[in-house]
Design a protein around this motif. Structure first.
Motif, PDB file in Angstrom:
ATOM      1  N   ALA A 578       5.393-104.465  16.047  1.00 42.62           N
ATOM      2  CA  ALA A 578       6.496-103.588  16.433  1.00 42.62           C
ATOM      3  C   ALA A 578       6.753-102.489  15.414  1.00 42.62           C
ATOM      4  N   ALA A 579       6.340-102.691  14.168  1.00 38.88           N
ATOM      5  CA  ALA A 579       6.720-101.754  13.106  1.00 38.88           C
ATOM      6  C   ALA A 579       6.195-100.352  13.381  1.00 38.88           C
ATOM      7  N   ALA A 580       4.919-100.232  13.773  1.00 42.69           N
ATOM      8  CA  ALA A 580       4.330 -98.913  13.980  1.00 42.69           C
ATOM      9  C   ALA A 580       5.018 -98.186  15.130  1.00 42.69           C
ATOM     10  N   GLU A 581       5.251 -98.890  16.238  1.00 42.12           N
ATOM     11  CA  GLU A 581       5.916 -98.220  17.365  1.00 42.12           C
ATOM     12  C   GLU A 581       7.352 -97.866  17.014  1.00 42.12           C
ATOM     13  N   ASN A 582       8.050 -98.762  16.323  1.00 43.84           N
ATOM     14  CA  ASN A 582       9.419 -98.459  15.911  1.00 43.84           C
ATOM     15  C   ASN A 582       9.452 -97.225  15.019  1.00 43.84           C
ATOM     16  N   LEU A 583       8.510 -97.143  14.074  1.00 40.00           N
ATOM     17  CA  LEU A 583       8.456 -95.983  13.184  1.00 40.00           C
ATOM     18  C   LEU A 583       8.210 -94.708  13.980  1.00 40.00           C
ATOM     19  N   ALA A 584       7.281 -94.763  14.940  1.00 42.95           N
ATOM     20  CA  ALA A 584       6.977 -93.580  15.748  1.00 42.95           C
ATOM     21  C   ALA A 584       8.211 -93.131  16.520  1.00 42.95           C
ATOM     22  N   ARG A 585       8.947 -94.060  17.092  1.00 41.36           N
ATOM     23  CA  ARG A 585      10.144 -93.700  17.860  1.00 41.36           C
ATOM     24  C   ARG A 585      11.181 -93.042  16.948  1.00 41.36           C
ATOM     25  N   VAL A 586      11.368 -93.609  15.783  1.00 34.59           N
ATOM     26  CA  VAL A 586      12.394 -93.110  14.864  1.00 34.59           C
ATOM     27  C   VAL A 586      12.031 -91.719  14.332  1.00 34.59           C
ATOM     28  N   LEU A 587      10.758 -91.519  13.993  1.00 35.36           N
ATOM     29  CA  LEU A 587      10.347 -90.252  13.381  1.00 35.36           C
ATOM     30  C   LEU A 587      10.365 -89.090  14.368  1.00 35.36           C
ATOM     31  N   SER A 588      10.225 -89.373  15.661  1.00 31.59           N
ATOM     32  CA  SER A 588      10.084 -88.286  16.630  1.00 31.59           C
ATOM     33  C   SER A 588      11.324 -88.086  17.492  1.00 31.59           C
ATOM     34  N   ALA A 589      12.419 -88.775  17.181  1.00 26.79           N
ATOM     35  CA  ALA A 589      13.599 -88.722  18.053  1.00 26.79           C
ATOM     36  C   ALA A 589      14.662 -87.754  17.559  1.00 26.79           C
ATOM     37  N   GLY A 590      14.499 -87.138  16.405  1.00 23.16           N
ATOM     38  CA  GLY A 590      15.510 -86.234  15.887  1.00 23.16           C
ATOM     39  C   GLY A 590      15.448 -86.161  14.370  1.00 23.16           C
ATOM     40  N   ARG A 591      16.441 -85.495  13.761  1.00 20.76           N
ATOM     41  CA  ARG A 591      16.383 -85.237  12.318  1.00 20.76           C
ATOM     42  C   ARG A 591      17.081 -86.279  11.454  1.00 20.76           C
ATOM     43  N   LEU A 592      18.160 -86.883  11.966  1.00 23.83           N
ATOM     44  CA  LEU A 592      18.992 -87.712  11.098  1.00 23.83           C
ATOM     45  C   LEU A 592      18.224 -88.900  10.534  1.00 23.83           C
ATOM     46  N   ALA A 593      17.638 -89.718  11.404  1.00 26.94           N
ATOM     47  CA  ALA A 593      16.968 -90.937  10.929  1.00 26.94           C
ATOM     48  C   ALA A 593      15.797 -90.618   9.997  1.00 26.94           C
ATOM     49  N   PRO A 594      14.900 -89.653  10.331  1.00 27.47           N
ATOM     50  CA  PRO A 594      13.820 -89.323   9.386  1.00 27.47           C
ATOM     51  C   PRO A 594      14.346 -88.817   8.041  1.00 27.47           C
ATOM     52  N   ASP A 595      15.426 -88.011   8.073  1.00 28.28           N
ATOM     53  CA  ASP A 595      15.991 -87.530   6.803  1.00 28.28           C
ATOM     54  C   ASP A 595      16.489 -88.691   5.955  1.00 28.28           C
ATOM     55  N   LEU A 596      17.155 -89.644   6.578  1.00 28.45           N
ATOM     56  CA  LEU A 596      17.632 -90.816   5.836  1.00 28.45           C
ATOM     57  C   LEU A 596      16.461 -91.620   5.292  1.00 28.45           C
ATOM     58  N   LEU A 597      15.410 -91.769   6.103  1.00 28.06           N
ATOM     59  CA  LEU A 597      14.251 -92.560   5.685  1.00 28.06           C
ATOM     60  C   LEU A 597      13.514 -91.890   4.540  1.00 28.06           C
ATOM     61  N   LEU A 598      13.344 -90.580   4.630  1.00 25.61           N
ATOM     62  CA  LEU A 598      12.540 -89.887   3.618  1.00 25.61           C
ATOM     63  C   LEU A 598      13.249 -89.802   2.271  1.00 25.61           C
ATOM     64  N   ARG A 599      14.561 -90.020   2.236  1.00 27.72           N
ATOM     65  CA  ARG A 599      15.256 -90.074   0.953  1.00 27.72           C
ATOM     66  C   ARG A 599      14.950 -91.369   0.215  1.00 27.72           C
ATOM     67  N   ALA A 600      14.539 -92.394   0.952  1.00 30.59           N
ATOM     68  CA  ALA A 600      14.130 -93.665   0.345  1.00 30.59           C
ATOM     69  C   ALA A 600      13.151 -94.325   1.307  1.00 30.59           C
ATOM     70  N   PRO A 601      11.881 -93.897   1.307  1.00 28.97           N
ATOM     71  CA  PRO A 601      10.921 -94.333   2.330  1.00 28.97           C
ATOM     72  C   PRO A 601      10.704 -95.844   2.380  1.00 28.97           C
ATOM     73  N   GLU A 602      11.031 -96.554   1.308  1.00 27.82           N
ATOM     74  CA  GLU A 602      10.805 -98.005   1.338  1.00 27.82           C
ATOM     75  C   GLU A 602      11.644 -98.696   2.417  1.00 27.82           C
ATOM     76  N   ALA A 603      12.652 -97.991   2.952  1.00 28.98           N
ATOM     77  CA  ALA A 603      13.465 -98.566   4.031  1.00 28.98           C
ATOM     78  C   ALA A 603      12.658 -98.779   5.306  1.00 28.98           C
ATOM     79  N   VAL A 604      11.428 -98.243   5.352  1.00 37.33           N
ATOM     80  CA  VAL A 604      10.581 -98.457   6.524  1.00 37.33           C
ATOM     81  C   VAL A 604      10.324 -99.950   6.750  1.00 37.33           C
ATOM     82  N   ALA A 605      10.456-100.756   5.695  1.00 33.10           N
ATOM     83  CA  ALA A 605      10.250-102.204   5.832  1.00 33.10           C
ATOM     84  C   ALA A 605      11.221-102.812   6.840  1.00 33.10           C
TER      85      ALA A 605
END
Length: 995
Positions: A578-605
């Motif tokens: 599920a991790a890869a599909e969840n990441l794809a959905r989050v990264l392509s759905a808008g700006r807020l979630a990717p911006d939060l993730l990229l400030r601390a990418p380890e949250a991808v876990a």
């Protein structure tokens, strides 16, 4: 003689030859009609080679019984002496009960299986026309059609033809049948035939030369007047001929039906005229046709009627077919078409669907046709109506990897063979795999699976369906990676132009940038590049399924650049399904979630942990925040740690919201939007409360150590107190303190004010984490009043000066941080104000209504559309909340359920108390939930708050996807919003204004 208690030798032989009911078979073999065959050594071998020996023997007995006494001897002799005939006849009888019925009704038709000339091995349209030539009416045509079908089925079950050749023969027989039916229609209506030229264009599987045994035959009719004839009258005549042709093929007679002729692929479908002129067809396709109609025209082929007119039609529409990928709405249409429509398949049938189910025939056909549309505009070798021929051409041109194409070819052939044999049994149109053991056994044996045929069939079917599921998306993207990675020498590659065309067709707005990202991610021989080459074909498909594929791919590159050298990251994406599909959905759905993730990418876990998307409760968060504050060296470091926890939890909440709103391949989107709104509101409220508690602890510890000289509490107001915060909401608060025993009031007040000032500063210090804005404007006297008051001061103010709007604002007050006892006593203080005994007086009600009316006229931003403003617009949040709050103030004293800070809970309580009828309560709830989700969607998509739908098309489409609307349906979304809020406003006018 058989010894009592022992099986006969015949019984044992029958078992060995695959009979499931040897006793019945023994009795049939003893019948006088088969006396001459009983001792034939090869008969059992021939029966045992069929799909269903029991069925074949029963059919043989019935056929022998149907022969006249004079013919039976010839039939038996031929069966004994001619092995090819024996194999063909028994093969058909063991696979098709329907064709056995036909042979019994027409006992001489077995003779068509006797001849074995070279031309019989691969007949074409001419041979089939000859076979149908003597049919002079619809009944005779059905008999002749089935006689021809006997030969096709015999060649099929004996392995003389493969599945593609069988499908082509069935299409040729359909062509000959349409010609014969048209000839009958013309003969019946010679006056009509004399007025018009009529051409029949085959579509779908018939047009593609890949027809099933039983399938609708899709056609389009083109008509023109003969020279000198009136066009309108000629079209009426052509329509009568076309209708008669359809009836000849479709109607049920004593000999059954042939197949339905379906003309619904014509312009305007059922609502359009059955026959159009060529110019009318072209005008429609040039102006109105949708992408799926050009996709359907890939298979257009003239088969009957006027050949010149048919050729002119195909010549005229072909250029439009190959330019379809350049149309404005192509990408949106493709996204909509790529969403497999399984919702209409009953749940108990999805797993048995060969055509539409996951990994079914439709997946292969759609993938091939889409690639043809994208690349066929510049490569004529792809212009084929046959799925397998087109797949081979795509592989030869480098548009699909050769290994992938070979696997898909094998899977498609197997699935089509299953479909053929399922339909052949009773000549019924079905794509469902049977459930019965006997049916599955016959099906497996018909495909050559003789050892445990049921288990072997299920294994092979699942294997091939799995291949299709795995590859039907990947074949879009693997060649893109091969084109940029350039690892396999000798493989034909996509050119940069073709790669760009494909990315553009799949929704990428900047194909050149996308190719650069792919090259950076997939090039090289490192373990990281190898794993990403494996992941990217699937990820690219998920990105393409979003409103902004470019953002998804860019985000993935940035996350991979940050984490690519950490072993756990690639392992997480590779091993956690599920991790890869969840990441794809989050990264392509808008700006807020990717911006939060990229400030601390380890949250991808978080995305790979089954429990990772579940919100943490306030106690858990506050414990973590206070522990982090306790470990910090100073106040700024302490609050930075608290804000880091808040950023991580915002990402967790946003990711869970997006994934549940979009759904995944294994988990459908959440059907209860109210539950999503409640979860987001509760989660954001809890994490903001924990962050404020951390800031309070840090501010106190920096100057006073463990204890402030005054008790201090933070009271949540507005959406904060109502547990209804959105992603972009400020935290509305009141600050209250009470001097500790022996502490001077002036000193206590100074300490309380310094704490408030320091808290606000710490929560807004510029860092990589989003600030938490604290708004205390709802305090007594507003901005003119002191930021913090004692409990006694609040009591004095509210007793003497409080206005009705302040009592209304206090409906949402709830303790959020600080001294629990002080917070509780503050609530006890304000309860009589917000739930006045005996309810509000009429003057107070009029005042609230006046305030609301003034707010509607003054606070709506200039230029804003009042029908689309989620907060202040018609039927929006303000309308619903003021209506509910008025009920709380009028009836809260008598109805305990109304004493809540939550809007939905109060609305449900009002309904339970009989204050709002069911329909009106549902209307208000639906509007409030929708408006809240719109605001959340805008923040998720744009990364900044907003109360109206975005104007930029991609952002608007992303909001639509979050709200559950398919690509191309944003107009429907806006219409639905206006309709739902209009109904809510009608309820507000009645309940709030008393209209």
């Amino acid at each position: 003689m058989t010894v009592p208690g022992r099986r006969s030798s015949t019984f044992s032989r029958l078992l060995r030859h695959g009979f499931t009911d040897p006793s019945a078979a023994e009795r049939l073999l003893d019948l006088p009609e088969l006396a001459a065959l009983r001792d034939d050594p090869v008969l059992l071998d021939a029966l045992g080679a069929t799909a269903d020996p029991d069925l074949a023997l029963r059919g043989l007995v019935r056929l022998a019984e149907a022969q006249s006494d004079a013919e039976r001897g010839t039939f038996i002799t031929t069966l004994l002496s001619a092995k090819p005939f024996r194999d063909r006849l028994l093969g058909v009888l063991g696979a098709s009960e329907a064709l056995a019925d036909h042979l019994v009704r027409h006992p001489r038709d077995w003779e068509t299986l006797v001849t074995y000339e070279a031309v019989d091995l691969h007949p074409g349209v001419t041979e089939f026309e000859h076979g149908l030539a003597e049919a002079s009416d619809p009944v005779a045509l059905r008999v002749a059609y089935r006689r021809c079908l006997l030969g096709i089925a015999a060649r099929d079950v004996c392995g003389t033809t493969d599945v593609a050749q069988t499908a082509a023969e069935l299409a040729d027989l359909a062509t000959a049948t349409l010609r014969a039916a048209l000839a009958l229609a013309r003969a019946a209506e010679p006056a009509d035939a004399a007025q018009c030229r009529l051409s029949v264009i085959a579509m779908g599987k018939c047009g593609g030369h890949e027809l099933n045994y039983v399938s609708d035959v899709d056609v389009i009719f083109v008509g023109e007047p003969v020279e000198g004839a009136d066009e309108a009258k000629a079209l009426q005549a052509a329509t009568r001929l076309a209708s008669h042709l359809m009836r000849i093929c479709s109607e049920t007679t004593v000999e059954g039906t042939i197949w339905p002729v379906d003309a619904n692929l014509r312009p305007e479908g059922r609502n359009g005229p059955l026959v159009r002129t060529l110019s009318s067809h072209l005008a429609y396709y040039q102006r109105w046709a949708k992408t799926w109609e050009f996709q359907a025209l890939l298979k257009a082929r003239p088969v009957a009627g006027d050949p010149e007119l048919g050729s002119a039609y195909v010549d005229a529409v072909s250029p439009m077919v190959w330019q379809a990928a350049e149309r404005e709405n192509f990408v949106t249409d493709v996204q909509a078409m790529r969403r497999r429509v399984v919702d209409n398949i009953p749940v108990d049938r999805v797993d048995r669907e060969l055509k539409l189910g996951p990994g079914g025939l439709r997946d292969v056909e759609f993938a091939v046709q889409l690639l043809q549309l994208v690349h066929g505009r510049s490569d004529a070798t792809l212009h084929s109506g046959s799925t397998l021929d087109a797949l081979a051409a795509l592989a030869a041109g480098g548009y699909v990897g050769r290994a992938d194409a070979a696997q898909l070819d094998e899977a498609y052939r197997f699935l089509r063979a299953m479909e053929h044999r399922i339909q052949l049994y009773r000549l019924r149109r079905t794509h469902l795999v049977p459930e019965g053991e006997e049916d599955l056994r016959r099906l497996g044996r018909s495909l050559g699976l003789r050892t445990d045929p049921v288990a072997a069939l299920n294994k092979e079917w699942k294997r091939h369906a799995s291949v299709v599921r795995r590859l039907h998306e990947k074949i879009f993207y693997r060649p893109l990676l091969d084109a940029v990675a350039q690892l396999a020498p000798g493989e034909t590659r996509l050119s940069p132009k073709a790669a760009g065309q494909r990315l553009e067709a799949l929704g990428y707005a900047d194909p050149a940038a996308a190719l650069r990202h792919l090259e950076a991610l997939a090039s090289g021989v490192s373990r990281k590049a190898a794993i990403q080459r494996t992941l990217l074909p699937v990820l690219l498909g998920w990105f393409a399924d979003s409103a902004d594929p470019d953002a998804g791919l860019l985000g993935f590159r940035r996350v991979s650049d940050a984490l690519g050298k950490t072993p756990w990251y690639l392992r997480l994406l590779r091993d956690e399904g599920a991790a890869a599909e969840n990441l794809a959905r989050v990264l392509s759905a808008g700006r807020l979630a990717p911006d939060l993730l990229l400030r601390a990418p380890e949250a991808v876990a978080i995305l790979g942990d089954p429990e990772g998307l579940r919100p943490r409760g306030r106690d858990h968060l506050e414990q973590e925040v206070l522990a982090a504050v306790g470990r910090a060296d100073d106040a700024e470091q302490a609050v930075a740690a608290a804000r880091g926890v808040r950023r991580r939890e915002l990402f967790r909440t946003a990711a869970a919201d997006l994934i549940d709103s979009y759904g995944t391949e294994d988990s459908p989107r959440t059907s209860d939007p109210g539950a999503l709104v409640d979860r987001v509101g509760e989660a954001v409220t809890d994490l903001n409360a924990a962050t404020i508690a951390g800031a309070l602890r840090a501010a106190v510890r920096a100057e006073w150590g463990d204890e402030l000289p005054t008790r201090f509490a933070v009271i949540g107001m507005g959406r904060f107190g109502g547990h209804e915060l959105g992603y972009g909401s400020d935290a509305d608060v009141l600050f209250v303190h009470e001097p500790r025993e022996g502490v001077d009031e002036q000193e206590a007040a100074r300490a309380a004010n310094r704490v408030v000032t320091e808290m606000r500063r710490l929560l807004q210090v510029p860092t990589t984490d989003p600030p938490l804005l604290i708004d205390a404007d709802l305090r007594p006297e507003g901005r003119s009043g002191p930021l913090v008051r004692t409990l006694a001061s609040y009591g004095a103010y509210y007793r003497r000066w409080s206005l009705v709007w302040e009592s209304q604002a206090l409906l949402r007050a709830a303790p959020m941080a600080g001294d629990l006892d002080l917070g509780r006593r503050f609530i006890e203080l304000i309860d009589p104000l917000r739930y006045p005994a005996e309810g509000l007086g009429e003057e107070a009600v009029r005042e609230i209504r006046r305030l609301k009316a003034r707010m509607e006229s003054e606070r709506l931003p200039r230029g804003a559309d009042p029908t689309l403003h989620a907060k202040l617009g018609r039927g929006g949040l303000s309308d619903v909340e003021w209506t509910v709050q008025l009920l709380q103030m009028r009836h809260g004293w008598a109805e305990p359920g109304l004493r809540t800070t939550r809007t939905r809970a109060a609305l449900f309580a009002a309904h339970a108390a009989g204050l709002i009828p069911t329909e009106e309560a549902q209307t208000l709830d639906e509007a409030w939930v929708l408006a809240t989700r719109v605001r959340n969607a805008v923040m998720l998509v744009r990364g900044r708050p907003g109360d109206t739908f975005p104007s930029e098309p991609r952002e608007l489409a992303a909001v639509g996807r979050y709200l559950g609307y398919a690509p191309g349906h944003v107009g429907e979304m806006v219409d639905d919003y206006r309709r739902i809020t209009r109904r809510a406003r009608a309820v507000v006018d009645e309940l709030f204004y008393g209209a």
